[in-house]
Motif scaffolding. Sequence first.
Motif, PDB file in Angstrom:
ATOM      1  N   GLY A  12       9.472 -34.547  39.162  1.00  0.00           N
ATOM      2  CA  GLY A  12      10.640 -34.076  39.905  1.00  0.00           C
ATOM      3  C   GLY A  12      11.447 -33.061  39.112  1.00  0.00           C
ATOM      4  N   GLY A 135       7.396 -41.195  42.727  1.00  0.00           N
ATOM      5  CA  GLY A 135       6.524 -42.042  41.919  1.00  0.00           C
ATOM      6  C   GLY A 135       5.526 -42.911  42.667  1.00  0.00           C
ATOM      7  N   GLY A 261       3.233 -35.304  42.369  1.00  0.00           N
ATOM      8  CA  GLY A 261       3.067 -36.262  41.272  1.00  0.00           C
ATOM      9  C   GLY A 261       2.486 -37.581  41.768  1.00  0.00           C
TER      10      GLY A 261
HETATM   11  C1  LIG Z   1      -0.254 -46.740  30.744  1.00  0.00           C
HETATM   12  C2  LIG Z   1      -0.082 -45.333  31.255  1.00  0.00           C
HETATM   13  C3  LIG Z   1      -0.399 -44.268  30.419  1.00  0.00           C
HETATM   14  C4  LIG Z   1      -0.261 -42.949  30.864  1.00  0.00           C
HETATM   15  N1  LIG Z   1      -0.576 -41.922  30.016  1.00  0.00           N
HETATM   16  C5  LIG Z   1      -0.516 -40.651  30.474  1.00  0.00           C
HETATM   17  C6  LIG Z   1      -0.877 -39.543  29.628  1.00  0.00           C
HETATM   18  O1  LIG Z   1      -1.210 -39.675  28.445  1.00  0.00           O
HETATM   19  N2  LIG Z   1      -0.846 -38.294  30.159  1.00  0.00           N
HETATM   20  C7  LIG Z   1      -0.458 -38.071  31.437  1.00  0.00           C
HETATM   21  O2  LIG Z   1      -0.463 -36.904  31.863  1.00  0.00           O
HETATM   22  N3  LIG Z   1      -0.069 -39.096  32.249  1.00  0.00           N
HETATM   23  C8  LIG Z   1      -0.099 -40.369  31.799  1.00  0.00           C
HETATM   24  N4  LIG Z   1       0.285 -41.399  32.623  1.00  0.00           N
HETATM   25  C9  LIG Z   1       0.720 -41.093  33.990  1.00  0.00           C
HETATM   26  C10 LIG Z   1       2.144 -40.628  34.058  1.00  0.00           C
HETATM   27  O3  LIG Z   1       3.011 -41.539  33.412  1.00  0.00           O
HETATM   28  C11 LIG Z   1       2.558 -40.467  35.509  1.00  0.00           C
HETATM   29  O4  LIG Z   1       1.516 -39.849  36.233  1.00  0.00           O
HETATM   30  C12 LIG Z   1       3.784 -39.579  35.627  1.00  0.00           C
HETATM   31  O5  LIG Z   1       4.844 -40.110  34.872  1.00  0.00           O
HETATM   32  C13 LIG Z   1       4.211 -39.409  37.079  1.00  0.00           C
HETATM   33  O6  LIG Z   1       5.393 -38.677  37.149  1.00  0.00           O
HETATM   34  P1  LIG Z   1       6.215 -38.639  38.490  1.00  0.00           P
HETATM   35  O7  LIG Z   1       7.400 -37.769  38.213  1.00  0.00           O
HETATM   36  O8  LIG Z   1       5.323 -38.302  39.628  1.00  0.00           O
HETATM   37  O9  LIG Z   1       6.679 -40.137  38.768  1.00  0.00           O
HETATM   38  P2  LIG Z   1       7.645 -41.082  37.918  1.00  0.00           P
HETATM   39  O10 LIG Z   1       7.627 -40.743  36.478  1.00  0.00           O
HETATM   40  O11 LIG Z   1       7.316 -42.478  38.324  1.00  0.00           O
HETATM   41  O12 LIG Z   1       9.110 -40.717  38.459  1.00  0.00           O
HETATM   42  C14 LIG Z   1       9.555 -41.122  39.710  1.00  0.00           C
HETATM   43  C15 LIG Z   1      11.081 -41.120  39.667  1.00  0.00           C
HETATM   44  O13 LIG Z   1      11.595 -41.323  40.976  1.00  0.00           O
HETATM   45  C16 LIG Z   1      12.673 -42.221  40.921  1.00  0.00           C
HETATM   46  N5  LIG Z   1      12.793 -42.801  42.272  1.00  0.00           N
HETATM   47  C17 LIG Z   1      11.901 -43.616  42.880  1.00  0.00           C
HETATM   48  N6  LIG Z   1      12.309 -43.904  44.122  1.00  0.00           N
HETATM   49  C18 LIG Z   1      13.479 -43.231  44.325  1.00  0.00           C
HETATM   50  C19 LIG Z   1      14.379 -43.124  45.410  1.00  0.00           C
HETATM   51  N7  LIG Z   1      14.160 -43.766  46.575  1.00  0.00           N
HETATM   52  N8  LIG Z   1      15.486 -42.355  45.266  1.00  0.00           N
HETATM   53  C20 LIG Z   1      15.738 -41.691  44.111  1.00  0.00           C
HETATM   54  N9  LIG Z   1      14.918 -41.777  43.034  1.00  0.00           N
HETATM   55  C21 LIG Z   1      13.803 -42.520  43.145  1.00  0.00           C
HETATM   56  C22 LIG Z   1      12.296 -43.188  39.820  1.00  0.00           C
HETATM   57  O14 LIG Z   1      13.409 -43.866  39.291  1.00  0.00           O
HETATM   58  C23 LIG Z   1      11.642 -42.247  38.803  1.00  0.00           C
HETATM   59  O15 LIG Z   1      12.590 -41.708  37.910  1.00  0.00           O
HETATM   60  C24 LIG Z   1       0.186 -42.704  32.187  1.00  0.00           C
HETATM   61  C25 LIG Z   1       0.541 -43.766  33.021  1.00  0.00           C
HETATM   62  C26 LIG Z   1       0.413 -45.077  32.567  1.00  0.00           C
HETATM   63  C27 LIG Z   1       0.815 -46.224  33.471  1.00  0.00           C
END
Ligand SMILES: Cc1cc2nc3c(=O)[nH]c(=O)nc-3n(C[C@H](O)[C@H](O)[C@H](O)COP(=O)(O)OP(=O)(O)OC[C@H]3O[C@@H](n4cnc5c(N)ncnc54)[C@H](O)[C@@H]3O)c2cc1C
Length: 367
Positions: A12, A135, A261
């Motif tokens: 985001g 997420g 994401g």
């Molecule tokens: C064990 C593990 C190891 C990993 N290692 C790696 C790695 O080495 N390299 C890599 O590239 N990826 C790695 N990943 C994957 C990576 O962590 C995720 O793919 C990435 O963080 C996703 O980002 P995102 O912004 O899509 O979602 P998220 O980081 O989950 O962010 C979503 C955000 O939305 C907010 N939110 C949710 N619902 C609402 C709502 N209704 N209103 C307002 N806010 C809301 C949440 O609070 C959160 O801050 C790993 C994952 C795991 C579990």
Amino acid sequence: MKALVVGGGLGGVTAAVALRQVGWEVGVLERVPEFGEVGAGVGVMPNALRALAALGLADEVRRIGTPRVPGGIRDPRGRTLTRVDASHEDHVVAVHRADLHRVLRSALPPACLVTDTEVTDVDDLDADLVVAADGLRSRTRQALFPGMPQPVYTGTTAWRSVTRAVFPRDLGLGQTLGPGAEFGVLPLGDGRVCWYAATTAPAGGRSADELGEVRRLVADWHDPIPDLLDATPPEAVLRHDIHELAAPLPTYVRGRVALLGDAAHAMTPYLGQGACMAIEDAVVLAAVCARADDVAGALAEYDRQRRPRTQSMAKASRMLGRVGHKLRNPVLVKARDTAMRAVPPSIGLRGMARFMAWTPPSLSPDR
Ligand SMILES: Cc1cc2nc3c(=O)[nH]c(=O)nc-3n(C[C@H](O)[C@H](O)[C@H](O)COP(=O)(O)OP(=O)(O)OC[C@H]3O[C@@H](n4cnc5c(N)ncnc54)[C@H](O)[C@@H]3O)c2cc1C
């Protein structure tokens, strides 16, 4: 044009930075009260580093991330299964998630980031474009695709942490594969070391001593694994059951809403590309918005560019997971290790290079 981003994770916040760079007004709505020191290390792959370079942020990420070190895969006794030398061009830069998030936030005016705000219905948002970056458990995805299955538990639980103590700068970047468990090491730029461990387990398992659980798995493995565990405060160990969106979405777009994401394509971590895909998504979204005549056209192009790549990445990551810690049978483990020793590193890397060869589109409207 105005975009509202639901969720201020890595995806985001990167989307907000990228959309601002192409002239959009942007707000990020995040449910947590404040952005804190959450997470452990994230491996930024060369493809994601190029996306960050398009935003002008790659040098800072390189500065705080993994120095150029050799890498490779070993068995629990420390014997090499495959090796990557330090000069290899596809160098992974690991950073603490909190530091990467800080670098991204530093590219935004603070007023863009609205915390303590949970979005319950995207229809209420006053914007030309809504970016659903909420997420793995995306409420937006559930509302827009009510018939699609929820993310599933993959059968693997993982522990992650960062050492408090610093280690020599030449500590390698690597992975150790044992029967039924694996351990990974990602040195950070300041000498601390991010590590992870994974094994198969029933869902929902928790222990009062998670570091002890990791020790039970790998304490007798090769150096420096025991030292890394000794250098880790027990309270700094995170444990997550790994879930993925196993049923691919038919589209990442509904009306003026774009999923991005993990909300669009939560995948297993075996290729280390989950967050990297979110970062790529963000740059592509901004690029198509810079160029298209209308939001509908831009989002159709976003879906066209991102869905095949992210869904094939998710599939490949799932397949790779089958030959890591999921192998317990000693005969199969031995066969895997023998095969890895026999294959020249260049061939193994070629498989990864296919995914890392991506380059970001220009953010300029003219190209
Ligand atoms: C064990 C593990 C190891 C990993 N290692 C790696 C790695 O080495 N390299 C890599 O590239 N990826 C790695 N990943 C994957 C990576 O962590 C995720 O793919 C990435 O963080 C996703 O980002 P995102 O912004 O899509 O979602 P998220 O980081 O989950 O962010 C979503 C955000 O939305 C907010 N939110 C949710 N619902 C609402 C709502 N209704 N209103 C307002 N806010 C809301 C949440 O609070 C959160 O801050 C790993 C994952 C795991 C579990």
